[in-house]
Design an enzyme around this catalytic site. Structure first.
Site, PDB file in Angstrom:
ATOM      1  N   GLU A  31      43.871  31.389  14.838  1.00  6.83           N
ATOM      2  CA  GLU A  31      43.994  30.066  14.216  1.00  6.83           C
ATOM      3  C   GLU A  31      42.631  29.453  13.895  1.00  6.83           C
ATOM      4  OE1 GLU A  31      47.017  26.355  14.791  1.00  6.83           O
ATOM      5  OE2 GLU A  31      45.889  26.924  16.554  1.00  6.83           O
ATOM      6  N   MET A  43      46.862  29.570  22.995  1.00  4.89           N
ATOM      7  CA  MET A  43      47.357  29.744  21.631  1.00  4.89           C
ATOM      8  C   MET A  43      48.795  30.202  21.664  1.00  4.89           C
ATOM      9  SD  MET A  43      46.640  29.419  18.476  1.00  4.89           S
ATOM     10  CE  MET A  43      47.875  29.637  17.206  1.00  4.89           C
ATOM     11  N   ASN A  72      51.001  32.054  20.194  1.00  6.66           N
ATOM     12  CA  ASN A  72      51.560  33.244  19.548  1.00  6.66           C
ATOM     13  C   ASN A  72      52.969  33.506  20.091  1.00  6.66           C
ATOM     14  OD1 ASN A  72      48.766  33.707  18.645  1.00  6.66           O
ATOM     15  ND2 ASN A  72      48.447  34.420  20.741  1.00  6.66           N
ATOM     16  N   GLU A 105      52.203  24.981  25.003  1.00  7.27           N
ATOM     17  CA  GLU A 105      52.363  26.192  24.189  1.00  7.27           C
ATOM     18  C   GLU A 105      53.833  26.558  24.026  1.00  7.27           C
ATOM     19  OE1 GLU A 105      49.734  27.067  22.654  1.00  7.27           O
ATOM     20  OE2 GLU A 105      48.548  25.700  23.893  1.00  7.27           O
TER      21      GLU A 105
END
Length: 858
Positions: free
Chosen positions: A134, A274, A276, A307
């Site tokens: 990102e 992050m 994902n 997240e």
């Protein structure tokens, strides 16, 4: 960063032309191990993209940042890589209605945490890989269309060393030496992921029966480097994960859509985490090598849940372009705390939110670069800088206010409709507003114009008039805005009235919840109430504003802040006093005095840690220079006193020990730290573990007591990745001109250091006690930053430009030098100019605060 930018206009044009049916990505990571000598280390990346074009014959481009491209094939026709690839883009001419692009490239391993990051563990020599993309670094790993609205299914296969395990977004299996992963749902390029290496891996599972009677089973996994395995409390990670999955399934009415749920704690990570899908990555500092406070576990839980919220807000439904980054980040920031408070043991999470997250927002919202929550993102460089306190913390604060405005159930029902209507698609602001207007009946466009589409923070101040009998005749709330952002907003707020009870505690005895509109709002409900000693506007922290006090309330806080019994109310008062200090309305020494008198009574450990950070900042940046030595002595004396008085073995004791180390400077203070390290000095119950040893060594290095030999011996004792980062920071902190020259050169003139060691070196370079040593680098800073920005990755460029700005050279001369650079570099990259403008504003604020602190005082 030359040639690597992508504008919003280009993305819009490409999205109108192309739609992507699928990716097949094959990576060969066997080159990650073994001795390559001086040869640049690369890996083979072969990508097949199937896509359609709405205007056959048109020209477009694919994205790829790679040292070399071996071959390019479009619809079976071989293209000359030298003709179509310029280092960041592959030109695609004469497109058909249906197309297949095959790109075979050699991609580079990263040392900056962008793309395919490669880390060699100094402890055992093992190699670990992970990806971080990102906003736009997947193009460093495979060819693609790098923008969030060109979603597609992905199928990955990876060749890796024989003893490695590989993970990706889908479930993987190794056959014939190749890891092959299940095809994903349609997702954006920036949330694809690969993690590979000899990671320590722990498994669990989550199950629940859905409303239709079907059973949902989610395999859970958590991993870290082998060297961290002894410290890895995976059970707690899984507990929070399961509590979060329960909460989101209870409230979102949309089953988790991405199959498995792995969580990887990885080294040298630039971010907190992050999102994902199926493979969330976290910085490995969330695995605690030593004793930490409850606040550290709360922070980790909050990030895990933040997240997880992204699986719906961001992954399932994704913004069209980075203008609406808030559509995922603000929601995840809000939902992280919302779910943590309601589903986990961290029930005081809103106190931390009020005291910590919102302070980040208040700072960002008063910078010249402040922007509406819905920002104007012209290109990828803009996008990178907008992962900021506005997009995250202000956006979350505004959503908290929205929940108070429309009601909890209307808000959650809006979210449920939003997911179902837009699953696997892309949205803009209007898509969310429309469902919230449906569920709440409120005028959401008007609310959006006030809260999402304008910048700046309002101040709310109480005005109290008493009648002849000492009761409230009229209580009003005055709303103000900065001249630069004059918008007055509708605020749903609670007004709390506080008085001392029989036990001396300041308790709330009356409360009214009202809509503050315009410049002055009378709170009729509180007329006739007994006279308060403290009026707290925005009690319960319902809205986003700077709290101000009337004179009587401020006098009460000066005398009895520690007597406020409610932790949230107390945290709000501390935050308001810090804002007064930053705004040059309260002398920094007065804030330090409040910390010295009342912080020792603070029960919330997260608030206490924030108070320590604020007090240190007040001394470093906002206190008059002539008072710094006195203030430092007072803080060190107070910290040592509280350290010795704290309950043995408690988290408060640990927190005061760390703060004492942060402010220690005298020979006697440093002697105490030396004694604690050597074992000749004792504080009952204080365990000086390895992490605390480094915390004590840092000031000893800063003041020249711990030299290179002592630091080398400590690294031998802690020869780990964490130990190396600590040692590098301490080495750069030593009080020597030669040391500073070496540290500067290693960061500015060389790109050998990894991102983590760049960060550590910068942290050691600029020390408040070494202003004279750092002075020669103020002029050099302005000479090099444009070159650094052009030559280095955007992450390293940001670290250098922010971290080496001469903020400690706090004089009008530095302000003038900054203005001169800005005037002479009007054509510099907008993102670079933004960073310099922000640093300039911090410096100007510091000078105003110093003048306030010095006013009439010796």
């Amino acid at each position: 960063m030359p040639g690597e930018n992508l504008s919003r206009d280009e993305a819009q044009e490409r999205a109108a032309l192309l739609s992507v049916d699928g990716y097949e990505v094959s990576l060969d990571l066997r080159s990650a191990v073994g001795d390559r000598g001086d040869e640049p280390r690369t890996f083979r990346s072969v990508t097949t993209i199937r896509f359609r074009c709405s205007d056959p014959g048109a020209t477009s481009f694919a994205d790829l940042i790679a040292p070399s491209v071996t071959s390019v094939s479009l619809n079976g026709k071989d293209l000359d890589p030298r003709a179509v690839f310029d280092g960041s883009r592959i030109v695609l001419e004469d497109l058909a209605a249906e197309n297949e692009l095959v790109v075979d490239a050699q991609c580079a391993y990263s040392r900056t945490g962008e793309g395919m990051h490669r880390f060699v563990d100094p402890e055992d020599g093992e190699v670990y890989l992970y990806t971080q993309y990102e906003p736009a670094d997947s193009r460093r790993v495979f060819a693609n269309f790098e923008q969030p609205d060109l979603k597609a299914p992905f199928r990955f296969e990876v060749r890796a060393p024989e003893d490695w395990v590989v993970w990706s977004n889908g479930v993987g299996e190794r056959t014939d030496g190749v890891w092959r992963f299940a095809e994903t749902k349609p997702i954006s390029t920036y949330i694809t992921a690969v993690v590979a290496g000899p990671y320590h891996y722990v498994t669990d599972s989550y199950e629940r029966v859905l409303g239709d009677g079907t059973r949902l089973e989610i395999p859970l996994g958590a991993m870290c480097r082998k060297g961290l395995a002894p410290y890895f409390d995976a059970d707690d990670v899984f507990e929070i994960t399961k509590q979060g999955l329960d909460f989101f399934h209870d409230h979102f009415d949309y089953p988790y859509p991405f199959g498995k749920y792995d969580q990887a704690f990885v080294p040298e990570y630039n971010l907190g985490a992050m999102e994902n899908p199926g493979l969330v990555t976290f910085r490995e500092e969330f695995i605690f090598r030593g004793k930490v406070t409850r606040a550290s576990y709360e922070r980790r839980a909050n990030v895990i849940l933040h997240e997880m919220a992204h699986m719906w807000f961001g992954d399932l439904v994704t913004m069209v372009w980075w203008d609406d980054l808030w559509l995922k980040e603000s929601f995840a920031d809000f939902m992280g705390t919302f779910s943590m408070v309601e589903a986990t043991r961290f029930t005081n999470g809103w106190v931390t939110f009020a005291n910590n997250r919102k302070s980040w927002a208040y700072r960002a919202d008063q910078l010249p670069s402040t922007h509406p929550v819905t920002a104007d993102i012209r290109d990828l460089e803009d996008a990178k800088l907008n992962f900021d306190g506005i997009t995250y913390a202000k956006g979350a604060s505004v959503l908290k206010q929205l929940v108070a405005y429309v009601g909890r159930e209307a808000f959650l029902e809006g979210a449920r409709r939003y997911f179902k209507r837009n699953a696997y698609g892309n949205t803009r602001l209007g898509d969310l507003l429309s469902v919230l207007e449906e569920t709440s009946g409120r005028d959401m466009p008007a609310w959006s114009r006030a809260w999402l589409e304008t910048a700046g923070v309002n101040s709310l101040t109480p005005q109290v008039l008493l009648d002849a009998e000492g009761r409230i005749d009229e209580l009003a709330v005055v709303q103000e805005a900065a001249e630069s952002h004059p918008e007055l907003r509708p605020h749903r707020v609670a007004i709390g009235l506080y008085r001392r009870g029989g036990d001396g505690a300041l308790e709330r005895y009356a409360r009214a919840e009202v809509d503050v509109v315009g410049a002055r709002t009378v709170v009729a409900e509180l007329a006739g109430a007994e006279a308060p000693e403290l009026v707290l506007v925005n009690d319960d922290d319902l809205t986003y504003c700077k709290i101000r006090f009337d004179a009587g309330s401020l006098d009460t806080l000066r005398a009895a802040l520690g007597d406020i019994s409610d932790p949230l109310a107390r945290a709000l008062c501390w935050s308001a006093l810090w804002n007064l200090t930053r705004d040059a309305l309260l002398p920094a020494r007065d804030f330090v005095d409040l910390v010295l008198r009342f912080a020792g009574r603070e029960s919330d450990i997260g608030v206490l840690q924030m108070l320590h950070a604020w007090a240190n900042s007040a001394l470093t940046f906002y206190a008059a220079p002539q008072w710094r030595e006195t203030g430092g002595r007072l803080l060190a004396e107070g910290a040592l006193r509280e350290l010795r008085a704290a309950e043995p073995g408690s988290q408060h004791q640990l927190t005061w020990a760390r703060f004492f180390a942060a402010v220690a400077s005298s020979e006697a203070d440093l002697g105490v730290l030396q004694g604690l390290l050597a074992g000749t000095e004792k504080v009952e119950g204080l365990e000086v573990d390895q992490e605390l040893r480094w915390a004590f060594l840092e000031p000893l290095a800063t003041y020249g007591v711990a030299g290179e030999g002592i630091l080398a011996a400590e690294l031998a004792r802690d020869d780990t990745a964490s130990g190396k980062r600590h040692q590098v920071r301490c080495l750069a902190a030593r009080p020597s001109a030669a040391v500073k020259a070496q540290a500067w050169a290693s960061v500015v003139e060389s790109d050998v250091l990894s991102n983590a060691l760049v960060e550590a070196t910068i942290a050691g370079f600029a020390r408040p006690s070494q202003r004279e040593l750092a002075a020669p680098y103020a002029e050099r800073y302005f000479e090099v930053i444009e070159r650094v920005w052009a030559e280095r990755s955007i992450q390293i460029g940001m670290d250098v430009v922010r971290g080496l700005f001469p903020s400690l050279q706090d004089s009008p001369a530095t302000l003038e030098a900054t203005d001169a650079w800005l005037a002479a570099h009007e054509g510099a990259a907008p993102a670079l100019r933004r960073l310099v403008v922000e640093a300039r504003d911090d410096l100007a604020r510091a000078l105003r605060a110093q003048a306030c602190d010095a006013g009439g005082k010796e």
